[in-house]
Motif scaffolding. Structure first.
Motif, PDB file in Angstrom:
ATOM      1  N   ASN A 237       0.827  -1.206   0.000  1.00  0.00           N
ATOM      2  CA  ASN A 237       0.000   0.000   0.000  1.00  0.00           C
ATOM      3  C   ASN A 237       0.861   1.255   0.000  1.00  0.00           C
ATOM      4  OD1 ASN A 237      -2.440  -1.263  -0.085  1.00  0.00           O
ATOM      5  ND2 ASN A 237      -2.826  -1.163   2.114  1.00  0.00           N
TER       6      ASN A 237
ATOM      7  N   LYS B 296       2.166   1.737  -3.341  1.00  0.00           N
ATOM      8  CA  LYS B 296       1.082   2.023  -4.285  1.00  0.00           C
ATOM      9  C   LYS B 296       0.586   3.474  -4.164  1.00  0.00           C
ATOM     10  CE  LYS B 296      -2.826  -0.387  -3.606  1.00  0.00           C
ATOM     11  NZ  LYS B 296      -3.679  -1.568  -3.654  1.00  0.00           N
TER      12      LYS B 296
ATOM     13  N   LEU C 231      -6.178  -4.509   4.092  1.00  0.00           N
ATOM     14  CA  LEU C 231      -6.082  -4.070   5.480  1.00  0.00           C
ATOM     15  C   LEU C 231      -6.986  -4.888   6.397  1.00  0.00           C
ATOM     16  CD1 LEU C 231      -5.787  -0.194   5.182  1.00  0.00           C
ATOM     17  CD2 LEU C 231      -4.023  -1.838   5.777  1.00  0.00           C
TER      18      LEU C 231
HETATM   19  P1  ADP Z   1      -6.535  -2.196  -1.369  1.00  0.00           P
HETATM   20  O1  ADP Z   1      -6.435  -3.560  -1.920  1.00  0.00           O
HETATM   21  O2  ADP Z   1      -7.549  -1.350  -2.014  1.00  0.00           O
HETATM   22  O3  ADP Z   1      -5.212  -1.512  -1.243  1.00  0.00           O
HETATM   23  P2  ADP Z   1      -6.545  -2.193   1.524  1.00  0.00           P
HETATM   24  O4  ADP Z   1      -7.515  -2.838   2.439  1.00  0.00           O
HETATM   25  O5  ADP Z   1      -5.132  -2.594   1.617  1.00  0.00           O
HETATM   26  O6  ADP Z   1      -7.119  -2.450   0.077  1.00  0.00           O
HETATM   27  O7  ADP Z   1      -6.674  -0.629   1.719  1.00  0.00           O
HETATM   28  C1  ADP Z   1      -7.958  -0.050   1.764  1.00  0.00           C
HETATM   29  C2  ADP Z   1      -7.895   1.407   1.338  1.00  0.00           C
HETATM   30  O8  ADP Z   1      -7.188   2.164   2.319  1.00  0.00           O
HETATM   31  C3  ADP Z   1      -7.136   1.629   0.052  1.00  0.00           C
HETATM   32  O9  ADP Z   1      -7.937   1.421  -1.093  1.00  0.00           O
HETATM   33  C4  ADP Z   1      -6.734   3.094   0.199  1.00  0.00           C
HETATM   34  O10 ADP Z   1      -7.814   3.923  -0.144  1.00  0.00           O
HETATM   35  C5  ADP Z   1      -6.488   3.229   1.712  1.00  0.00           C
HETATM   36  N1  ADP Z   1      -5.041   3.077   2.053  1.00  0.00           N
HETATM   37  C6  ADP Z   1      -4.419   1.985   2.543  1.00  0.00           C
HETATM   38  N2  ADP Z   1      -3.100   2.214   2.757  1.00  0.00           N
HETATM   39  C7  ADP Z   1      -2.869   3.476   2.386  1.00  0.00           C
HETATM   40  C8  ADP Z   1      -1.692   4.309   2.353  1.00  0.00           C
HETATM   41  N3  ADP Z   1      -0.497   3.876   2.760  1.00  0.00           N
HETATM   42  N4  ADP Z   1      -1.841   5.574   1.887  1.00  0.00           N
HETATM   43  C9  ADP Z   1      -3.060   6.025   1.474  1.00  0.00           C
HETATM   44  N5  ADP Z   1      -4.191   5.292   1.475  1.00  0.00           N
HETATM   45  C10 ADP Z   1      -4.118   4.045   1.922  1.00  0.00           C
END
Ligand code: ADP
Length: 674
Positions: free
Chosen positions: A308, A311, A375
């Protein structure tokens, strides 16, 4: 003047009439008396009935004049008589109510008396320390002349109903939220599946049309990557459902945390470099080198959080910190901090991001892909590791995830087992890179593409004697004619169920393949199927599609230790004896005596069903082999110990047979050597 003469007869008649009237009145009076008595009985019934209803009446000043038994009991009195004479303030004092509450209740009574209206409302009261919710009705109490002389009250305890209602409402809200998340998830999925599919279809089309050039190679790589993206997505979804159904099993074992962290960083390095980001890693050297626990869970946690961070960050830096929080004699607490300088997360969204399928922006609206499951899984995995996770972030200012996790410090037995496992892995690459002419593999698979991919993978590891059949019957026929070293068996064959094929092979005592390792291939990630296969003595169940690393792992597991290690490794033996050639010779003689003894004793322990003794002997053998140069036997023993440790009875049985065979082979070779 006319005078009326009352005759004797008249008088008698009048007396008769009066007597009749008197009798009539007497009967009426008696009837009235009976009905009054009945009313009193009915009232008594109502007052004493064991109904979940309470009622009372009071005078204008609020002094209780009477109540039913339930009312008295619920306020802690033995009889209604004890209740009489009290008022709301006295009850309040008894049950610790606020004076304001009593004032409000009294105000209701006054309102009923002045307006003459019936009042109904839900009221909260505390009885014997428990909060109860009651539905109360109050109505004016009237006398014969319809004059208000007080209040009549009636109330039903609806606490349980209310609790159920709240739970129902909560479930409804959750279901609605889940449904919204699901719809959003499906939209994201549809988009995320379509993108790699476009790559797969487009590239495949291109390859089929262009002659063999660099483009072909590039396109094949694109197809491969697109396929992998799809597979990852699918695996994430399956893992989530398995986590929820309790089917997710993650083996506990020893692992080197530093190696895990290094491997994870290596995965992201190319992307980090490509995006021009800075990477900072802090690893606390005070963390014990080898830990015991579910390494895979930790791997997934860091993989998701780092993934993440990379990304959602386009400039700046990503940092990973792994430090020791606390060390006790048997366990450690670790802190993981994953920080980035990316787009950040608004404060009001910092809780919801941990919900299943939740994403702050839809994948079709941003370049960021993802299922929204990451998450959620991270949080669940951290729970399993006895820790927690916190996030601090602001939009445009990056995000920081701080987690704690706990791991055990391995016991000496666990450490020893791990070390023997390491030996096997150390030798693995050399084993698999040699040529393997003699190994015969049977592939039972009807899908031509899977056939091609499997043969390609097997030949790339040097295994080129592969018989292929698309039918179960043909497979059984093959196994009767030829001894194989490994069988890959698809469970969904057109003519027979793969499980029946396996059963046939295992039950046929004349089949040369009765004990040949069988690897079942299936497209169903179902724990039930896995259990059925174990019951049929199928050695492994693998989920399709098989990847390059799967082949490497199971070829090593089922063929590696038997086929390519030397039975005796002289150099290793001498080295383990401190480079003392004479000592190596002496220990070789000792082992020649010791090994058959181990075999006899373990066989005897098995016959006597003395599992503890059996395990102990194998452990002992493992320790002794650490001073020898018998790699095949050493690796087999290590595998056998793992199977014992994991309580895999069938594997123990097969591996013990190999263990005995290897002892024989080792002894024969030692004798030949002289
Ligand atoms: P995904 O597969 O969409 O990454 P996650 O459950 O890992 O799913 O994360 C859920 C959402 O939380 C992401 O789609 C993003 O919007 C937000 N998110 C997670 N980590 C970050 C980060 N490091 N910076 C910004 N937004 C984040």
């Amino acid at each position: 003047m006319c005078s009326m003469k009352i005759t004797q007869n008249d008088l008698e008649q009048q007396v008769v009439q009066l007597e009749g009237k008197y009798k009539q009145l007497q009967t009426k009076y008696q009837a009235l008396q009976i009905s009054e008595k009945n009313i009193r009985i009915y009232l008594k019934n109502i007052m004493e009935a064991n109904l979940p209803v309470t009622f009372y009446w009071m005078d204008k000043e609020g002094t209780f004049l009477g109540c039913n038994e339930m009312q008295a009991l619920s306020y802690g009195f033995q009889t209604p008589e004890e209740f009489i004479g009290k008022n709301i303030y006295a009850l309040g004092e008894m049950h610790g109510w606020d004076k304001k509450l009593c004032d409000a209740i009294r105000q209701n009574d006054i309102e009923v008396m002045t307006t003459g209206k019936i009042l109904s409302r839900e009221e909260k009261t505390v009885l014997e320390g428990n909060e109860r919710i009651c539905l109360s009705y109050k109505s004016p109490l009237l006398d014969d002349a319809d004059q208000c002389i007080g209040v009549f009250g009636f109330s039903v305890d609806i606490t349980e109903r209310k609790v159920a209602e709240v739970a129902l409402q909560k479930a409804l809200t959750a279901a609605e939220a889940a449904s919204v998340a699901k719809t959003e998830f499906i939209r994201n999925m549809s988009h995320d599946i379509r993108t790699p599919l476009t790559g797969i279809i487009g590239m495949a089309d291109m390859i089929s049309r262009v002659p063999d050039t660099e483009i072909t190679k590039d396109s094949a790589l694109d197809i491969h990557q697109a396929g992998r993206a799809l597979l990852n997505l699918l695996n994430e979804i399956i893992e989530t459902t398995q986590l929820e159904s309790g089917d997710m099993l993650h083996k506990k074992g020893c692992f080197q945390l530093k190696a895990t962290v290094d491997a994870l960083i290596a995965i992201f390095k190319p992307t980090i470099k490509h995006k021009g980001l800075k990477l900072e890693v802090f690893y606390d050297d005070n963390i014990p080198h080898i830990l015991f626990g579910q390494e895979l869970l930790l791997h997934r946690i860091i993989l998701n959080l780092l993934g993440n961070a990379v990304k959602f960050t386009d400039q700046g830096s990503i940092s990973l910190e792994v430090s020791l929080l606390q060390k006790k004699t048997d366990k450690v607490s670790l802190k993981l901090v994953i920080k980035d300088t990316g787009i950040g997360i608004p404060v009001d969204k910092q809780e919801v991001i941990f919900d299943k399928f939740s994403r702050l922006s839809a994948s079709y609206a941003t370049p960021h892909k993802g299922s929204g499951l990451g998450l959620y899984m991270v949080k669940e995995f951290i729970k399993k590791l006895g820790g927690d996770i916190k996030v601090s972030s602001a939009p445009g200012r990056g995000a920081q995830f701080i987690c704690t996790v706990q791991f055990k410090i391995p016991t000496s037995t666990q450490l020893k087992k791990y070390q023997s496992h390491l030996i096997l892995n150390e030798i693995a690459p050399t084993i698999l890179n040699q040529t393997h002419h003699k190994v015969r593999i049977l592939l039972v698979e009807d899908n031509e593409m899977v056939q091609k991919a499997t043969i390609f993978n097997l030949t790339s590891w040097g295994y080129d004697e592969v018989d292929v059949t698309p039918s179960g019957k043909q497979a059984i026929h093959n196994t009767l004619l030829k001894k194989y070293d490994l069988i890959y068996l698809d469970l969904g064959l057109p003519d027979m169920n793969g499980k029946d094929v396996a059963q046939f092979i295992r039950q046929d005592t004349h089949s040369p393949n009765q004990h040949t390792p069988i690897i079942a291939l299936t497209a169903h990630a179902d724990e039930k199927i896995r259990k059925e296969c174990v019951a049929l003595e199928i050695n492994k169940v693998l989920l399709k599609p098989l990847l390059e690393e799967d082949f490497k792992k199971n070829l090593l597991e089922f063929l590696g230790q038997q086929q390519r290690l030397p039975i005796i490794d002289e150099l290793l033996w001498v080295k383990r004896c401190g480079n003392d050639v004479q000592l190596a010779k002496e220990t070789q003689h000792m082992m020649l005596e010791q090994l058959p003894r181990i075999k006899d004793h373990t066989t005897a322990a098995l016959k006597e069903k003395n599992q503890a003794m059996f395990n102990q002997l194998i452990h002992q053998c493992e320790s002794e082999l650490l001073y020898c140069g018998l790699p095949v036997l050493e690796a087999t023993t290590a595998l056998l110990l793992i199977a014992i440790h994991e309580n895999k009875q069938e594997e123990v049985k097969t591996l013990y047979q190999t263990f005995c065979d290897e002892i024989d082979r080792a002894c024969q070779t030692l004798i030949k050597k002289g």
